[in-house]
Scaffold this active site. Structure first.
Site, PDB file in Angstrom:
ATOM      1  N   ARG A 160      -3.985   6.098  -7.606  1.00 10.84           N
ATOM      2  CA  ARG A 160      -3.704   5.086  -6.632  1.00 10.84           C
ATOM      3  C   ARG A 160      -2.686   5.816  -5.575  1.00 10.84           C
ATOM      4  O   ARG A 160      -3.346   5.220  -4.424  1.00 10.84           O
ATOM      5  CB  ARG A 160      -2.871   4.273  -7.339  1.00 10.84           C
ATOM      6  N   HIS A 181      -4.229   5.205  -1.589  1.00 11.52           N
ATOM      7  CA  HIS A 181      -3.571   4.681  -0.580  1.00 11.52           C
ATOM      8  C   HIS A 181      -2.954   5.571   0.601  1.00 11.52           C
ATOM      9  O   HIS A 181      -3.030   4.933   1.687  1.00 11.52           O
ATOM     10  CB  HIS A 181      -2.252   3.959  -1.223  1.00 11.52           C
ATOM     11  N   ASN A 232       3.421  -1.809  -1.661  1.00  7.68           N
ATOM     12  CA  ASN A 232       3.535  -0.443  -2.503  1.00  7.68           C
ATOM     13  C   ASN A 232       3.592  -1.032  -3.838  1.00  7.68           C
ATOM     14  O   ASN A 232       3.363  -0.137  -4.715  1.00  7.68           O
ATOM     15  CB  ASN A 232       4.849   0.422  -2.035  1.00  7.68           C
ATOM     16  N   HIS A 258     -10.314   1.771 -11.283  1.00  7.75           N
ATOM     17  CA  HIS A 258      -9.659   0.971 -12.330  1.00  7.75           C
ATOM     18  C   HIS A 258     -10.005   1.025 -13.766  1.00  7.75           C
ATOM     19  O   HIS A 258      -9.635   0.075 -14.289  1.00  7.75           O
ATOM     20  CB  HIS A 258      -9.891  -0.646 -11.853  1.00  7.75           C
TER      21      HIS A 258
HETATM   22  C1  HEM Z   1     -10.970  -3.561  -3.887  1.00  7.72           C
HETATM   23  C2  HEM Z   1     -10.262  -2.460  -3.683  1.00  7.72           C
HETATM   24  C3  HEM Z   1      -9.042  -2.477  -4.366  1.00  7.72           C
HETATM   25  C4  HEM Z   1      -8.081  -3.523  -4.704  1.00  7.72           C
HETATM   26  C5  HEM Z   1      -8.024  -4.827  -4.036  1.00  7.72           C
HETATM   27  C6  HEM Z   1      -7.177  -2.759  -5.490  1.00  7.72           C
HETATM   28  C7  HEM Z   1      -6.029  -3.581  -6.179  1.00  7.72           C
HETATM   29  C8  HEM Z   1      -5.148  -2.924  -7.025  1.00  7.72           C
HETATM   30  C9  HEM Z   1      -3.873  -3.485  -7.638  1.00  7.72           C
HETATM   31  C10 HEM Z   1      -3.503  -5.007  -7.298  1.00  7.72           C
HETATM   32  C11 HEM Z   1      -3.381  -2.746  -8.590  1.00  7.72           C
HETATM   33  C12 HEM Z   1      -2.195  -3.211  -9.530  1.00  7.72           C
HETATM   34  C13 HEM Z   1      -0.826  -2.591  -8.877  1.00  7.72           C
HETATM   35  C14 HEM Z   1       0.382  -2.763  -9.631  1.00  7.72           C
HETATM   36  O1  HEM Z   1       0.438  -3.948 -10.319  1.00  7.72           O
HETATM   37  O2  HEM Z   1       1.036  -2.067  -9.920  1.00  7.72           O
HETATM   38  C15 HEM Z   1      -4.106  -1.559  -8.569  1.00  7.72           C
HETATM   39  C16 HEM Z   1      -4.164  -0.667  -9.651  1.00  7.72           C
HETATM   40  C17 HEM Z   1      -4.903   0.451  -9.482  1.00  7.72           C
HETATM   41  N1  HEM Z   1      -5.303   0.924  -8.412  1.00  7.72           N
HETATM   42 FE1  HEM Z   1      -6.796  -0.106  -7.096  1.00  7.72          FE
HETATM   43  N2  HEM Z   1      -7.581  -1.642  -5.660  1.00  7.72           N
HETATM   44  C18 HEM Z   1      -8.694  -1.090  -5.145  1.00  7.72           C
HETATM   45  C19 HEM Z   1      -9.353  -0.361  -5.174  1.00  7.72           C
HETATM   46  C20 HEM Z   1      -8.670   1.085  -5.811  1.00  7.72           C
HETATM   47  C21 HEM Z   1      -9.426   2.361  -5.422  1.00  7.72           C
HETATM   48  C22 HEM Z   1     -10.339   2.760  -4.401  1.00  7.72           C
HETATM   49  C23 HEM Z   1      -8.838   3.209  -6.293  1.00  7.72           C
HETATM   50  C24 HEM Z   1      -8.918   4.825  -6.332  1.00  7.72           C
HETATM   51  C25 HEM Z   1      -9.880   5.386  -5.852  1.00  7.72           C
HETATM   52  C26 HEM Z   1      -7.746   2.505  -7.055  1.00  7.72           C
HETATM   53  C27 HEM Z   1      -7.103   2.805  -7.887  1.00  7.72           C
HETATM   54  C28 HEM Z   1      -6.015   2.176  -8.789  1.00  7.72           C
HETATM   55  C29 HEM Z   1      -5.380   2.722  -9.994  1.00  7.72           C
HETATM   56  C30 HEM Z   1      -5.670   4.116 -10.544  1.00  7.72           C
HETATM   57  C31 HEM Z   1      -4.590   1.608 -10.344  1.00  7.72           C
HETATM   58  C32 HEM Z   1      -3.657   1.709 -11.524  1.00  7.72           C
HETATM   59  C33 HEM Z   1      -2.147   2.183 -11.003  1.00  7.72           C
HETATM   60  C34 HEM Z   1      -1.382   2.339 -12.139  1.00  7.72           C
HETATM   61  O3  HEM Z   1      -1.536   2.249 -13.279  1.00  7.72           O
HETATM   62  O4  HEM Z   1      -0.054   3.073 -11.794  1.00  7.72           O
HETATM   63  N3  HEM Z   1      -7.810   1.128  -6.601  1.00  7.72           N
HETATM   64  N4  HEM Z   1      -5.265  -1.757  -7.704  1.00  7.72           N
HETATM   65  C1  LIG Z   2       8.631  -0.607  -2.802  1.00  2.00           C
HETATM   66  O1  LIG Z   2       9.087  -1.556  -1.872  1.00  2.00           O
HETATM   67  C2  LIG Z   2      10.316  -2.302  -2.181  1.00  2.00           C
HETATM   68  C3  LIG Z   2      10.470  -3.375  -1.338  1.00  2.00           C
HETATM   69  O2  LIG Z   2       9.669  -3.716  -0.572  1.00  2.00           O
HETATM   70  C4  LIG Z   2      11.475  -1.070  -2.443  1.00  2.00           C
HETATM   71  O3  LIG Z   2      12.534  -1.844  -3.196  1.00  2.00           O
HETATM   72  C5  LIG Z   2      10.940  -0.270  -3.537  1.00  2.00           C
HETATM   73  O4  LIG Z   2      11.875   0.554  -3.717  1.00  2.00           O
HETATM   74  C6  LIG Z   2       9.617   0.452  -3.171  1.00  2.00           C
HETATM   75  N1  LIG Z   2       9.145   1.104  -4.290  1.00  2.00           N
HETATM   76  C7  LIG Z   2       9.300   2.570  -4.214  1.00  2.00           C
HETATM   77  C8  LIG Z   2       8.513   3.386  -5.162  1.00  2.00           C
HETATM   78  O5  LIG Z   2       9.775   3.205  -3.199  1.00  2.00           O
END
Ligand code: HEM
Ligand SMILES: *[C@@H]1O[C@H](CO)[C@@H](O)[C@H](O)[C@H]1NC(C)=O
Ligand SMILES: *[C@@H]1O[C@H](CO)[C@@H](O)[C@H](O)[C@H]1NC(C)=O
Ligand SMILES: *[C@@H]1O[C@H](CO)[C@@H](O)[C@H](O)[C@H]1NC(C)=O
Ligand SMILES: *[C@@H]1O[C@H](CO)[C@@H](O)[C@H](O)[C@H]1NC(C)=O
Ligand SMILES: *[C@@H]1O[C@H](CO)[C@@H](O)[C@H](O)[C@H]1NC(C)=O
Ligand SMILES: *[C@@H]1O[C@H](CO)[C@@H](O)[C@H](O)[C@H]1NC(C)=O
Ligand SMILES: *[C@@H]1O[C@H](CO)[C@@H](O)[C@H](O)[C@H]1NC(C)=O
Length: 331
Positions: free
Chosen positions: A62, A66, A94, A194
């Site tokens: 992720r 980003h 973030n 995902h």
């Molecule tokens: C339509 C596009 C996308 C949207 C709206 C989206 C949105 C999100 C959101 C909201 C999360 C949850 C974050 C959290 O709650 O901490 C997430 C997790 C994640 N996203 Fe996406 N994402 C998108 C595309 C992608 C792409 C293109 C990748 C990688 C190639 C990706 C990889 C991941 C991964 C691996 C996680 C899990 C992170 C973790 O477990 O730490 N995402 N995404």
């Molecule tokens: C993400 O942003 C929040 C506030 O916007 C901050 O408190 C937090 O430390 C940030 N996370 C990381 C991993 O830096």
């Protein structure tokens, strides 16, 4: 007199800019002479980290996405805020980018600086770590060229406007990817990431609580799944750490289960489920659900493309000595 001179200079500069700059060209052999052991060193640290913290793979993947989607794969996301400037890390999206990712990058960078100081860029470390971790959790091999340079800036406002959000309509998500050169198929394949990792309740809370006048939860959800999520997230405002697996069946395995889930109403985020509703994306969801080989092939090609998106050269980048600070700010 001045006119022909400046014209000459103009032509000269145009020609110069057409010459390939050998130093900035990416290649698989980029560090063969300057740091031949770099990949062996990385692989050991990556394997140790993933085994002790299995959430690392998703976190790195992720962070890598980003990093790249916001102004290119240049490790700008790794820059910590300082007294002068906030960084991408502090942008609202973030969303607790997992600390495991930053910890891994720091460990790898420290080891590589001991072996070959000032040689391997942080953006290369991030790109190659993501690839190696995808393989470790069962995903496909793809080629990652080396030789990216790290950015000298990090700006959170750019991050906000470039990152996809789960609440965006599919047309908006498609155009966001398309302005960066990614087709609908490539977008659907990339979001297949995902298949691992998790999302915090607040990212889908509007789908499970007070969804509409007629339904407590989004009827696109499988009802049992929605009830399970409502229970899991019951306290999410008090306990913002609460989160659910992106792929409820095989959360730690890189496979095509994510697409099969979408067909059963088990897509966690609105943007996940929406890929099944839209005519431009549904054919690829169906294809990848039916054929993991097709998904792996498309994901691999799309990651190769993502990993060279807007990479920096010696002109606009550097090899950071610390991944969390640009060199001029280091003491
Ligand atoms: C339509 C596009 C996308 C949207 C709206 C989206 C949105 C999100 C959101 C909201 C999360 C949850 C974050 C959290 O709650 O901490 C997430 C997790 C994640 N996203 Fe996406 N994402 C998108 C595309 C992608 C792409 C293109 C990748 C990688 C190639 C990706 C990889 C991941 C991964 C691996 C996680 C899990 C992170 C973790 O477990 O730490 N995402 N995404
Ligand atoms: C993400 O942003 C929040 C506030 O916007 C901050 O408190 C937090 O430390 C940030 N996370 C990381 C991993 O830096
Ligand atoms: C670079 O190193 C890799 C791995 O050691 C090797 O497979 C490859 O042939 C080398 N390339 C060159 C041009 O020396
Ligand atoms: C600090 O932020 C400004 C404005 O956003 C930007 O122009 C500048 O390059 C940033 N500096 C660093 C070191 O990130
Ligand atoms: C749903 O909405 C009602 C009234 O608008 C409110 O009292 C209640 O707290 C909401 N429930 C949740 C879980 O947000
Ligand atoms: C929610 O909070 C209540 C009271 O603090 C607690 O009893 C309950 O176990 C919590 N539920 C979950 C799913 O964490
Ligand atoms: C999607 O495709 C179906 C059948 O091909 C068609 O009936 C429908 O109008 C299309 N929907 C949109 C929004 O284009
Ligand atoms: C699955 O996709 C691969 C790669 O596109 C293709 O070669 C293969 O024939 C497909 N398998 C089936 C059963 O359709």
């Amino acid at each position: 007199m001045a006119f022909p001179n400046s014209l000459f200079l103009l032509i000269l500069f145009s020609l110069l800019s057409l010459l390939p700059s050998t130093q900035s060209r990416l290649s698989v052999d980029y560090y063969n002479k300057t740091c031949p052991q770099y990949h062996n060193i990385m692989q050991r640290i990556i394997a140790d980290k993933q085994i002790s913290a299995p959430t690392t793979a998703a976190a790195i993947l992720r962070v890598f996405f980003h990093d790249c989607i916001v102004n290119g794969c240049d490790a700008s996301i790794l820059i910590a805020s300082n007294a002068f400037n906030k960084s991408e890390l502090d942008s609202d999206s973030n969303l607790s980018l997992a600390g495991d990712a930053f910890d891994l990058i720091t460990r790898v960078k420290t080891a590589l600086e001991l072996q070959c100081p000032g040689v391997v860029s942080c953006s290369d470390i991030l790109a190659l770590s993501a690839r190696d971790l995808v393989i470790m959790v069962g995903g496909p091999f793809y080629e990652v060229l080396m030789g990216r340079k790290d950015s000298k800036v990090s700006d959170p406002s750019i991050a906000e406007s470039n990152l996809p959000k789960p609440t965006m309509p599919m047309s908006k998500l498609l155009s966001l990817f398309s302005t960066k050169g990614f087709s609908a198929e490539e977008m659907v394949a990339l979001v297949g990431a995902h298949t691992i990792g998790f999302s915090h309740c607040k990212e889908f809370a509007n789908r499970i609580f007070n969804f509409s006048k007629t339904s407590e939860y989004d009827p696109a959800y499988n009802p049992a799944f929605a009830q399970g999520l409502r229970k899991l997230c019951a306290n999410y405002t008090k306990d913002p750490e609460m989160s659910a697996f992106n792929d409820v069946f095989t959360p730690g395995k890189f496979d095509n289960m994510y697409y099969k889930n979408l067909q059963r109403g088990l897509g966690l985020l609105l943007s996940d489920q929406a890929m099944l509703m839209d005519n431009k994306t549904r054919p690829f969801v169906d294809l990848f659900a039916a054929n993991q080989t097709a998904f792996f092939y498309s994901f691999a090609r799309s990651m190769e493309k993502l990993s060279v998106y807007k990479t920096k050269t010696d002109k606009d980048g550097e090899v950071r000595r610390r991944c969390d600070q640009i060199n001029t700010l280091q003491i």
